[in-house]
Write a protein that holds these residues in place. Structure first.
Motif, mmCIF file in Angstrom:
data_model
loop_
_atom_site.group_PDB
_atom_site.id
_atom_site.type_symbol
_atom_site.label_atom_id
_atom_site.label_comp_id
_atom_site.label_asym_id
_atom_site.label_seq_id
_atom_site.Cartn_x
_atom_site.Cartn_y
_atom_site.Cartn_z
ATOM 1 N N GLN A 41 1.105 -1.177 -0.042
ATOM 2 C CA GLN A 41 0.413 0.013 0.152
ATOM 3 C C GLN A 41 1.047 1.292 0.080
ATOM 4 O O GLN A 41 0.751 2.353 -0.635
ATOM 5 C CB GLN A 41 -1.193 0.473 1.166
ATOM 6 N N THR A 42 1.989 0.885 0.917
ATOM 7 C CA THR A 42 3.251 2.547 1.299
ATOM 8 C C THR A 42 3.104 2.741 -0.178
ATOM 9 O O THR A 42 4.139 4.136 -0.455
ATOM 10 C CB THR A 42 3.540 2.453 2.048
ATOM 11 N N LEU A 44 2.667 1.757 -2.999
ATOM 12 C CA LEU A 44 1.524 2.675 -4.406
ATOM 13 C C LEU A 44 1.646 4.260 -4.114
ATOM 14 O O LEU A 44 1.797 5.173 -4.981
ATOM 15 C CB LEU A 44 0.333 1.910 -4.344
ATOM 16 N N GLU A 45 0.549 4.434 -2.809
ATOM 17 C CA GLU A 45 1.179 5.738 -2.645
ATOM 18 C C GLU A 45 2.127 6.975 -2.838
ATOM 19 O O GLU A 45 2.124 7.480 -3.196
ATOM 20 C CB GLU A 45 0.308 6.109 -0.891
ATOM 21 N N ALA A 46 3.529 5.993 -2.553
ATOM 22 C CA ALA A 46 4.511 6.821 -2.579
ATOM 23 C C ALA A 46 5.328 6.928 -4.109
ATOM 24 O O ALA A 46 5.899 7.831 -4.528
ATOM 25 C CB ALA A 46 5.612 6.336 -1.861
ATOM 26 N N LYS A 64 4.356 4.241 10.694
ATOM 27 C CA LYS A 64 2.942 2.791 10.519
ATOM 28 C C LYS A 64 2.554 2.606 10.951
ATOM 29 O O LYS A 64 2.120 1.345 11.882
ATOM 30 C CB LYS A 64 2.365 2.779 8.781
#
Length: 148
Positions: free
Chosen positions: A106-107, A109-111, A129
């Motif tokens: 997830q991180t 993808l976010e970054a 997190k």
């Protein structure tokens, strides 16, 4: 109940039941927390700061355990394993490998990370997190897997 209150209660209980190892470890953790409060110039540590101290104490013991194990010092290895189990009681519930892997995906993808060159950016975003809930080396391993 705050962590300090829990430590105080457990310390009293350890004194009553004459558990020397537990008492010693609790006193060391409390001393580290008091030293951190003095260093930061605050009366009481926040939950996050307490977690930082606990994580540091656990990491120091795990590092020492590794070194003593390599040196063949079984007497010290057993003592450290006991200390680690006592400190782990005060840590938050640890994330499973699957949960850590999901957070890493997830991180990433976010970054918007694409390659291993972005690893520092991803690690900086993930560590807050999972603070205290996952070992940094485990997170690092998953980040490397997902970025390769």
């Amino acid at each position: 109940m705050s962590l300090l209150e829990r430590l105080n209660n457990d310390m009293k209980q350890a004194m009553k039941s004459k558990e020397k190892d537990k008492l010693s470890v609790i006193r060391m953790v409390k001393a580290s927390m008091q030293n951190e409060a003095i260093k930061l110039g605050v009366k009481e540590l926040s939950d996050d700061q307490e977690l930082t101290v606990l994580t540091r104490e656990l990491k120091q013991r795990k590092d020492s355990l590794h070194e003593f194990d390599k040196a063949g010092r079984e007497d010290l290895v057993e003592k450290l394993r006991t200390e680690i189990s006592i400190v782990e009681v005060y840590m938050p519930k640890q994330l499973s490998e699957e949960e850590v892997s999901e957070i890493v995906k997830q991180t990433i993808l976010e970054a918007g990370a694409k390659s291993k060159a972005d690893m520092g950016k991803v690690m900086a975003a993930i560590m807050p997190k999972v603070k205290g809930k996952a070992d940094g080396s485990l997170v690092n391993k998953f980040v490397q897997q997902h970025l390769s």
